[in-house]
Design a protein around this motif. Sequence first.
Motif, PDB file in Angstrom:
ATOM      1  N   ARG A   1     -26.699  10.288  10.842  1.00 46.85           N
ATOM      2  CA  ARG A   1     -25.568   9.358  10.890  1.00 46.85           C
ATOM      3  C   ARG A   1     -24.417  10.070  11.589  1.00 46.85           C
ATOM      4  O   ARG A   1     -24.275  11.283  11.512  1.00 46.85           O
ATOM      5  CB  ARG A   1     -25.109   8.968   9.476  1.00 46.85           C
ATOM      6  N   VAL A   2     -23.558   9.275  12.226  1.00 44.42           N
ATOM      7  CA  VAL A   2     -22.447   9.865  12.981  1.00 44.42           C
ATOM      8  C   VAL A   2     -21.139   9.752  12.183  1.00 44.42           C
ATOM      9  O   VAL A   2     -20.693   8.646  11.894  1.00 44.42           O
ATOM     10  CB  VAL A   2     -22.259   9.153  14.331  1.00 44.42           C
ATOM     11  N   PRO A   3     -20.529  10.897  11.821  1.00 48.94           N
ATOM     12  CA  PRO A   3     -19.232  10.824  11.145  1.00 48.94           C
ATOM     13  C   PRO A   3     -18.121  10.536  12.161  1.00 48.94           C
ATOM     14  O   PRO A   3     -18.277  10.831  13.342  1.00 48.94           O
ATOM     15  CB  PRO A   3     -19.069  12.228  10.564  1.00 48.94           C
ATOM     16  N   ALA A   4     -16.992   9.982  11.697  1.00 48.40           N
ATOM     17  CA  ALA A   4     -15.878   9.636  12.587  1.00 48.40           C
ATOM     18  C   ALA A   4     -15.418  10.840  13.388  1.00 48.40           C
ATOM     19  O   ALA A   4     -15.163  10.750  14.599  1.00 48.40           O
ATOM     20  CB  ALA A   4     -14.707   9.063  11.783  1.00 48.40           C
ATOM     21  N   THR A   5     -15.337  11.929  12.730  1.00 46.01           N
ATOM     22  CA  THR A   5     -14.824  13.140  13.387  1.00 46.01           C
ATOM     23  C   THR A   5     -15.640  13.530  14.615  1.00 46.01           C
ATOM     24  O   THR A   5     -15.111  14.110  15.564  1.00 46.01           O
ATOM     25  CB  THR A   5     -14.840  14.321  12.406  1.00 46.01           C
TER      26      THR A   5
END
Lengths: 308, 308
Positions: free
Chosen positions: A181-185
């Motif tokens: 999954r891709v975190p916002a950061t």
Amino acid sequence: MLELKHLKTIVAITEHGSLVLAAEKLFLTQSALSHQLKEIESRLGVSLFIRKSRPLRLTAAGERLLETARSVLPLMSSAERDMQRFAGGEAGRLHIAIECHSCFDWLMPAINQYRNHWKDVEVDLSTAFNFVPLPALQKGRLDVVITSEPKPLNGIHYEPLFRFEILLAVANSHPLTQLERVPATALRNETLITYPVDQERLDIFTQFLRPADVEPMAIRTAELTLMMVQLVASGRGVCALPNWALAPYMKGGHISALPLGEAGLFSTLYLAVREEQLETPYVREFINIAKETCFQTLEGINVVATLH
Amino acid sequence: MLELKHLKTIVAITEHGSLVLAAEKLFLTQSALSHQLKEIESRLGVSLFIRKSRPLRLTAAGERLLETARSVLPLMSSAERDMQRFAGGEAGRLHIAIECHSCFDWLMPAINQYRNHWKDVEVDLSTAFNFVPLPALQKGRLDVVITSEPKPLNGIHYEPLFRFEILLAVANSHPLTQLERVPATALRNETLITYPVDQERLDIFTQFLRPADVEPMAIRTAELTLMMVQLVASGRGVCALPNWALAPYMKGGHISALPLGEAGLFSTLYLAVREEQLETPYVREFINIAKETCFQTLEGINVVATLH
DNA sequence: TCAGCAATATGAATATAATTCATTCTTTTA
DNA sequence: TAAAAGAATGAATTATATTCATATTGCTGA
């Protein structure tokens, strides 16, 4: 001055040859017609019928008006019939605007199917984004708005269409593909490709980046989904798109789609109409066809779409 | 139901964008238009303008009515303009009948000349003798009658055209050519050729033979002056015709024309119209042209015509 | 040609519809 | 958000259309 009533009277008299019969057909008395005739004759300053003869015959001026009546009255009846169609909700206007830019993909088939059955409804899909759709809907300049932000507004009804996930499209070779999954950061070091619209209208900003207080490294825009995907594939950036908008491009194998954040970024698409139009047949029917068609289209490209 | 007034209102509102301005143009109050609009909208069951926006905009139904207005209103204006022409006596109808059968000869040129200047007057020369012209004139089925019997009738005006002599045409070889004047009794032994109309309408009977109680030996009819003259020339009878009708055939030298009785048989031709039409320009003008033209035609063939 | 009939015209009374006035409610704009 | 302009509304008024009762006119057949 001269009114349709008078033309109808003239037609009735010439067709029946007498005031008595004409009056009967018009549900009036003979006296009424006599007064009426006298009135217009004196106003126009001409006599329309030769009174000294029975059956009543037209003068030259009368003939001229009869001719006018014969061309005008059918036009009016036709217009009145059309009014009944409008009143019965068989005919009307459907000015549609989409806030969700990639909705084209399933909306066009819906519109095409609708047009086949409702030939008397003038459908117009506006893609011009130089106005705010929902207030325009409220004021009657638009009739349907497709949006994912159902802001509560006076007199506006939101019909939920379906729920979908917004995924981040990246090139297959991109380092982020290593993540589940891709975190916002993670977007701090990326170029984000978006539609050329206000950030307020993009869930990726309002629902994901801003809450995490993240700004992407750079932002560039593209008009079409296809162009975005090509940019992504060639490694010049990443973009956030609905799962169903991305699906057709996944097959090509050049890009990957990753969920955003721990919970994923979900949104629901709504079809907004004015409450007063909700029961109008041609509007009701558009809502139905839109729902059906979007499911069919979405299923056709093998994306799980969950009704809200 | 739907009236022209309403169409005009719709046009005015769309053209000026507001009830206030439209009302001004229509010389009404804003309130009047508002009530009027409300009235037709509720009667038709549709709304015609989107009220929430200014300037006021048309709904689909409103557009449909506007379209109707744009085709109907010009037709009406045109008809009303024509009514003014009728009222002003610039246009009208001139149904003419001739009792005097040979009047064709000078009437046709008159009609032709008249038509050039009064294109909007529908001229019709009826030669059908299956009705009595003067009562028909009285009742408005006819507008002009050319007659030599000015029977005093209510509402009929007789305009004298010219006085002429009726002569007896005989073959040059005929014994009667020996006489200076032909007495009524001389016709007891002759075949009289007449137009195929009632004897009541022929001066030779009413003014000449009956007073003398004379019946011709035989009577035969012919439709045209030319045919009569040919019959006379070939010795198969005699006929009574106006001097000016005979004149062109005298030149051929086959027939002679003799005065009838001691005093001669004279008659005056009148143009009869309804008194109410006497001052109408297009009728007045027809009388003038008829007078002028008949004199010109008669002079052209060298016949002395005396105005009554 | 005239009586008798049927149709149209007319005037006054009535009914209906349109318009205005005074005011409130709504939308736009500064 | 207040002020201004426009639209809506309800009641009162005015104008218009229709009817009723009746007079007049035109038509038809003896």
